[in-house]
Design a protein around this motif. Structure first.
Motif, mmCIF file in Angstrom:
data_model
loop_
_atom_site.group_PDB
_atom_site.id
_atom_site.type_symbol
_atom_site.label_atom_id
_atom_site.label_comp_id
_atom_site.label_asym_id
_atom_site.label_seq_id
_atom_site.Cartn_x
_atom_site.Cartn_y
_atom_site.Cartn_z
ATOM 1 N N ASN A 71 40.767 41.054 26.125
ATOM 2 C CA ASN A 71 40.619 41.491 27.522
ATOM 3 C C ASN A 71 39.992 42.868 27.640
ATOM 4 N N ASP A 72 40.104 43.659 26.586
ATOM 5 C CA ASP A 72 39.765 45.082 26.675
ATOM 6 C C ASP A 72 38.619 45.495 25.771
ATOM 7 N N ARG A 222 50.236 42.166 42.497
ATOM 8 C CA ARG A 222 48.986 42.176 41.733
ATOM 9 C C ARG A 222 47.883 41.350 42.388
ATOM 10 N N GLN A 223 48.293 40.467 43.315
ATOM 11 C CA GLN A 223 47.313 39.529 43.869
ATOM 12 C C GLN A 223 46.102 40.224 44.490
ATOM 13 N N ALA A 224 46.346 41.336 45.169
ATOM 14 C CA ALA A 224 45.271 42.033 45.879
ATOM 15 C C ALA A 224 44.172 42.503 44.933
ATOM 16 N N GLU A 225 44.568 42.841 43.675
ATOM 17 C CA GLU A 225 43.579 43.372 42.723
ATOM 18 C C GLU A 225 42.929 42.276 41.893
ATOM 19 N N SER A 226 43.350 41.039 42.133
ATOM 20 C CA SER A 226 42.900 39.957 41.267
ATOM 21 C C SER A 226 41.387 39.742 41.356
ATOM 22 N N VAL A 227 40.792 39.401 40.221
ATOM 23 C CA VAL A 227 39.377 39.019 40.244
ATOM 24 C C VAL A 227 39.268 37.514 39.993
ATOM 25 N N GLY A 228 40.388 36.810 40.201
ATOM 26 C CA GLY A 228 40.411 35.356 40.039
ATOM 27 C C GLY A 228 40.076 34.952 38.617
ATOM 28 N N ARG A 231 34.858 35.925 34.748
ATOM 29 C CA ARG A 231 34.818 36.598 33.450
ATOM 30 C C ARG A 231 34.617 38.085 33.733
ATOM 31 N N ALA A 232 35.644 38.849 33.463
ATOM 32 C CA ALA A 232 35.608 40.256 33.880
ATOM 33 C C ALA A 232 36.402 41.121 32.926
ATOM 34 N N ILE A 233 36.103 42.411 32.968
ATOM 35 C CA ILE A 233 36.970 43.372 32.293
ATOM 36 C C ILE A 233 37.624 44.208 33.370
ATOM 37 N N ARG A 234 38.952 44.140 33.392
ATOM 38 C CA ARG A 234 39.717 44.851 34.404
ATOM 39 C C ARG A 234 40.056 46.259 33.926
ATOM 40 N N ASN A 235 40.360 47.142 34.880
ATOM 41 C CA ASN A 235 40.779 48.516 34.552
ATOM 42 C C ASN A 235 39.799 49.127 33.552
ATOM 43 N N ASN A 271 37.703 44.322 43.210
ATOM 44 C CA ASN A 271 38.388 45.339 42.410
ATOM 45 C C ASN A 271 37.308 46.223 41.791
ATOM 46 N N LEU A 272 37.120 47.402 42.368
ATOM 47 C CA LEU A 272 35.980 48.233 41.962
ATOM 48 C C LEU A 272 36.089 48.729 40.523
ATOM 49 N N ASN A 273 37.287 48.656 39.940
ATOM 50 C CA ASN A 273 37.438 49.099 38.549
ATOM 51 C C ASN A 273 37.333 47.916 37.583
ATOM 52 N N ALA A 274 36.647 46.861 38.021
ATOM 53 C CA ALA A 274 36.417 45.714 37.135
ATOM 54 C C ALA A 274 34.915 45.447 37.074
ATOM 55 N N ILE A 275 34.419 45.152 35.877
ATOM 56 C CA ILE A 275 33.009 44.766 35.717
ATOM 57 C C ILE A 275 32.977 43.273 35.396
ATOM 58 N N ILE A 276 32.115 42.577 36.146
ATOM 59 C CA ILE A 276 32.104 41.117 36.071
ATOM 60 C C ILE A 276 30.839 40.609 35.392
ATOM 61 N N ASN A 277 31.005 39.542 34.648
ATOM 62 C CA ASN A 277 29.856 38.817 34.109
ATOM 63 C C ASN A 277 29.423 37.835 35.194
ATOM 64 N N LEU A 278 28.420 38.248 35.986
ATOM 65 C CA LEU A 278 28.013 37.433 37.137
ATOM 66 C C LEU A 278 27.213 36.223 36.684
ATOM 67 N N LYS A 279 26.256 36.470 35.780
ATOM 68 C CA LYS A 279 25.457 35.352 35.269
ATOM 69 C C LYS A 279 24.780 35.766 33.965
#
Ligand SMILES: Cc1cc2nc3c(=O)[nH]c(=O)nc-3n(C[C@H](O)[C@H](O)[C@H](O)COP(=O)(O)OP(=O)(O)OC[C@H]3O[C@@H](n4cnc5c(N)ncnc54)[C@H](O)[C@@H]3O)c2cc1C
Length: 315
Positions: A71-72, A222-228, A231-235, A271-279
């Motif tokens: 995850n990290d 935690r639900q509010a911060e969820s990125v569902g 594929r993402a890196i949180r925090n 969640n602005l502190n998460a980077i997502i693999n969009l495509k």
């Protein structure tokens, strides 16, 4: 494969059997789904397997890194020139009389919390619903609000290099020098990184129904911060300390990071502190998004954010 690599592989196979593989894509082993190949890769199902794999790499002088659920970590697109050990060790021993548990570092946090609840043992409900292994979470002193996992660590067995030898030490929690999102192990710069084998955690006697209700509260919070399921890196970044900075999501919002997108990676809108693999993101895309966020924060606030997550391999 050159002759040297051939010999190294043969030695690994001799010690670890056919479970050792080569050129495995790390994108399958990170939550964000990016990363090049590991030169050598091994899955350890027990602490003996884990110790043996690290011992073999150490004696060959091959760099190694243990990963849990990934995850990290952001492995470089160029891959990792060493041995990656995926730790799925799974042993858990509860001591109800002492309200303690000794747990393998590869155990998932959710499994641990649920099994403890079924024995009327609580204390770790603040971690409910969080992904990650005990090893990864202790290494990064996983925390939520005022609670941090490090406060519950009574002791840990750690495999580490000392004066040219690998030793296994049993250290009290204090030795880990836990800080916000960090520990002594995370700060180590040694080529041969210490590896957490097992952890003794202090739990609390609590009725199962009470524990389940606390778990429910944590999940809702935690639900509010969820990125569902993305594929993402949180925090991704640490909360800056000192100067009474506001929470990091406020800083990121003020700095205007919301629209940052480079290649296939971008900032999560939820969640602005998460980077997502969009495509089809690459590791470089993720890295560049992180650099852009740091630039925006530095321009707006005049200080540098620090990554909580780790880049693996050559960058
Ligand atoms: C949805 C979500 C919510 C999250 N919420 C929070 C939160 O509220 N607070 C918070 O603090 N964090 C949070 N996190 C991050 C969390 O800390 C990590 O996801 C998790 O604890 C890391 O465990 P892992 O097994 O995935 O570690 P990995 O990503 O596999 O590894 C992380 C690091 O730990 C090292 N490591 C792993 N195992 C060992 C071992 N046995 N010995 C030595 N080193 C080891 C690895 O080498 C690597 O450097 C969240 C993550 C997600 C995805």
């Amino acid at each position: 494969m050159n002759k040297n690599e051939d010999n190294t592989l043969r030695y690994f196979q001799q010690e670890l059997g056919d479970g050792i593989t080569r050129e495995i894509s790390l994108s399958d082993y990170t939550r964000v789904g990016v990363g090049g190949k590991a030169k050598y890769f091994y899955v350890s199902s027990t602490i003996d397997d884990l110790t043996n794999a690290i011992g073999t790499a150490f004696s060959l002088g091959v760099p190694y890194q243990v990963v849990g659920e990934g995850n990290d970590i952001v492995p470089s697109d160029a891959g990792y020139e060493g041995l990656i050990v995926k730790n799925v060790s799974s042993n858990i021993v509860f001591s109800p009389d002492m309200s303690e548990v000794v747990v393998d570092s590869g155990v998932g946090l959710s499994r641990l919390i649920n099994l403890a609840a079924s024995r009327d043992m609580g204390g770790l409900e603040f971690l409910a619903g969080m992904p990650g292994t005990v090893g990864g979470a202790v290494y990064g002193n996983y925390g939520v609000g005022d609670y941090a996992l490090g406060d519950y660590v009574k002791s840990a067995t750690v495999l580490m290099e000392r004066q040219g030898e690998l030793i296994i030490g049993n250290f009290p929690g204090k030795w880990m020098n836990f800080g916000p999102s960090t520990s002594k192990l995370k700060e180590t710069t040694s080529k041969f990184r210490p590896v957490i084998l097992t952890v003794r955690l202090q739990l609390a006697r609590r009725r199962k129904d009470e524990i389940l209700s606390l778990i429910q509260d944590s999940l809702l919070a935690r639900q509010a911060e969820s990125v569902g399921d993305q594929r993402a890196i949180r925090n991704f970044f640490k909360q800056p300390s000192g100067k009474n900075y506001p929470p990091i999501d406020h800083l990121l919002n003020e700095a205007g990071v919301r629209r940052v997108r480079i290649g296939g990676a971008g900032v999560s809108k939820r969640n602005l502190n998460a980077i997502i693999n969009l495509k089809n993101a690459t590791s470089s895309d993720v890295w560049e998004v992180a650099q852009r966020i740091k630039e925006l924060v530095a321009e707006r606030f005049g200080f540098a954010l620090e990554e909580r997550v780790e880049y693996l391999g050559k960058w």
